[in-house]
Design an enzyme around this catalytic site. Structure first.
Site, mmCIF file in Angstrom:
data_model
loop_
_atom_site.group_PDB
_atom_site.id
_atom_site.type_symbol
_atom_site.label_atom_id
_atom_site.label_comp_id
_atom_site.label_asym_id
_atom_site.label_seq_id
_atom_site.Cartn_x
_atom_site.Cartn_y
_atom_site.Cartn_z
ATOM 1 N N TYR A 1 13.853 42.741 26.996
ATOM 2 C CA TYR A 1 13.415 41.352 26.848
ATOM 3 C C TYR A 1 11.905 41.347 26.580
ATOM 4 O O TYR A 1 11.126 41.927 27.343
ATOM 5 C CB TYR A 1 13.759 40.606 28.126
ATOM 6 N N CYS A 2 11.484 40.682 25.502
ATOM 7 C CA CYS A 2 10.069 40.522 25.155
ATOM 8 C C CYS A 2 9.398 41.899 25.060
ATOM 9 O O CYS A 2 9.862 42.756 24.322
ATOM 10 C CB CYS A 2 9.392 39.601 26.163
ATOM 11 N N ILE A 3 8.317 42.156 25.809
ATOM 12 C CA ILE A 3 7.666 43.462 25.687
ATOM 13 C C ILE A 3 8.501 44.565 26.318
ATOM 14 O O ILE A 3 8.250 45.749 26.062
ATOM 15 C CB ILE A 3 6.241 43.459 26.283
#
Length: 566
Positions: A300-302
């Site tokens: 998720y995301c970074i």
């Protein structure tokens, strides 16, 4: 002077940048005084016409005649501006004229920014800081010019004002603007409730294995990597909106990484360490516990960026432990990063690095303030009006509670990440980054990938999330969810809200807009689409694996200990 103001603790305004932006447009006006005079005359005429129309309509209403119906004002992006919902903004001539004047002045200021003789990120930065000034100057954020707050003060005999003052003083004492009721939630009490056990722990992670539903589960387990700048339980909020609970119900064996909240003792922790003690160590434990040779992974995301870095390093080593990858609102190509570019230039990164050198870490408040400034009316000024002007308690909202419960960032790892992504965009340059002793090349990643972006994402623009479709050697399915970075991802099918776009064309679109042109709209959450794709990559259903193993014995119940660290 602003830093000396106690309100600077609550309102993350970069007053120096705002003053510089105003100076820029002022200097621009002085360079062409003739045009500036013409524009001033035009603006004055509009203001006078607005005043005349407002009072004419008011007199008509007072005399019992029908008055013209005006369209609702629009916020940036064309949405209805909910700040002006109170009926007085339309019915009271004083407030209506104030609202219209504010709109005209704001529009004129943004036109000046659009004409500025600047390029790229400099022009974007100018417009961003002018919008911050416009939002901070709205008549809705001041008690004397907010009709709803004034009406409530009269109805409550001033109690709302007293309550607002008490909450302001409490927030000043705490040093932060409370956007949600901090007493309403807690992990393990009413958040992060999906049953499971911590089955592995090292200096950076706890690994949670979730208890299965039923006697059988897909043979290929799923390892989830949340961002290391947040607590993991965004993916396991309340049972009604828990992605983890949904996956378990669908028959998947789910493992979750819960990141350590680092302090100064972990200052020298590198991105290599995050890879080794994060996805590498976690995947080793998952394979020991389940006996699976390969596992699926989701970032998720970074967390997705870290996953892709890991996949590239493992590909160079010939290690195929990961069968497939899912990327939720994750960037690999940082060419276009939207409004976050305002905070990720060289001077700002140097400022962040200086802070980290002084403390040994970056405080979570810095990142939280940055993301909140991308949506100031919702995440800052809305709270100011609710808490201080209306005297209401902050709402009990699980997403906002999680958003305020961030983690610190280890200095060495975070500095390496920022410079190699936002500043130099090295991840898309084959061989430009070396991690785990290998030069990374995303083209060597051959796993199938499911990537999802969010239409209104202010942190990872959906076109940036789409870029992964052209960067790897595997098949990529891209899906575009409605809403934003958080709400677009945490959208359980049971709510039957929102929608998503898919494109099942066999040809690979060359650009995001080509993909969009061939996309088909579908109602509801994208979770079901992903679950179907994930099931096809997870093998048949077999007897569920044990909770832990002889070498990875359960250490404690979920949600574990790292998530509790403040």
């Amino acid at each position: 002077m602003w830093q000396a103001n106690p309100l600077s603790k609550l309102l993350p305004l970069d007053m120096a940048a705002i003053v510089e932006a105003v100076s820029t447009v002022s200097a621009q006006a002085l360079e062409d005084p003739a045009r500036a005079n013409d524009e001033a005359r035009e603006l004055t005429l509009k203001l006078w016409q607005n005043a005349s129309d407002t009072w004419t309509a008011a007199i008509a209403r007072w005399s019992g005649q029908a008055s013209p119906v005006t369209d609702r004002d629009k916020a940036p992006g064309g949405e209805v501006d909910r700040r002006f919902d109170a009926p007085e903004w339309e019915q009271n001539p004083f407030f209506h004229m104030m609202k219209q004047t504010y709109g005209l002045l704001s529009e004129q200021l943004l036109k000046q920014a659009e004409r500025a003789d600047l390029e790229g990120s400099d022009k974007q930065r100018l417009a961003f800081h002018l919008r911050q000034l416009i939002d901070a100057s709205s008549p809705t954020v001041f008690l004397p010019t907010n009709p709803a707050a004034l009406r409530k003060a009269m109805e409550t005999g001033g109690t709302s004002v007293a309550n607002g003052m008490r909450q302001l003083l409490a927030d000043l004492d705490a040093g932060r603007l409370n956007m949600t009721d901090t007493e309403a939630f807690a992990p393990g009490r009413n958040l992060a409730l999906t049953p499971g056990k911590v089955v592995f722990r090292n200096k950076l992670i706890e690994l949670i294995q979730y208890a299965p539903k039923g006697e059988k589960a897909h043979e290929v387990p799923l390892l989830i990597l949340p961002p290391w700048i947040n607590k993991y339980y965004i993916l396991d909020l309340q049972p009604k909106n828990s992605l983890v609970a949904y996956l378990v119900d669908q028959g998947f064996t789910v493992f979750m990484v819960s990141w350590k909240n680092p302090d100064a003792s972990l200052e020298e922790t590198s991105l290599d360490d995050y890879m080794l003690d994060g996805p590498i160590a976690a995947s080793d434990a998952v394979r020991r516990i389940t006996g699976a040779k390969q596992i699926n992974a989701m970032g998720y995301c970074i967390g997705g960026t870290l996953l892709m870095m890991t996949l590239a390093a493992l590909a160079a080593k010939g290690d195929d432990r990961f069968s497939s990858a899912t990327l939720m609102v994750s960037m690999q190509d940082f060419t276009e990063v939207g409004d976050t570019a305002v905070f990720m230039d060289e001077p700002h990164i140097e400022f962040i690095e200086k802070q980290m050198l002084e403390r040994g870490y970056l405080d979570s408040r810095h990142m939280s303030d940055m993301f909140n400034m991308l949506r100031p009316n919702d995440l800052i000024w809305g709270a100011v009006v609710n808490n201080y002007l209306m005297g209401e308690k902050p709402p009990a909202f699980d997403l906002l509670y999680w958003n305020a419960d961030g983690t610190r960032m280890a200095r060495a790892a975070h500095s390496f990440y920022l410079r190699n992504t936002y500043i130099e965009n090295n991840l898309i340059k084959p061989g430009a980054i070396t991690l785990l002793g290998e030069k990374l090349d995303l083209r060597k990643i051959t796993q199938d990938i499911y990537a999802v972006g969010a239409e209104k994402d202010h942190i990872v623009p959906w076109r940036a999330a789409w870029q992964v479709t052209r960067l790897t050697g595997g098949d990529v399915r891209y899906v575009l969810a409605a809403s934003g970075h958080i709400a677009g991802m945490i959208n359980p099918p049971a709510k039957a809200k929102g929608g998503h776009l898919t494109n099942d064309s066999t040809s690979r679109p060359a650009t995001p807009d080509d993909w969009l042109a061939g996309a088909v709209a579908k109602q509801g959450s994208w979770w079901a689409d992903w679950a179907q794709w994930l099931a096809a990559h997870s093998g048949e259903k077999l007897a569920v694996p044990p909770m832990g193993s002889k070498t990875d014995k359960p250490l404690c119940d979920a949600p574990g200990t790292y998530v509790m660290e403040r």
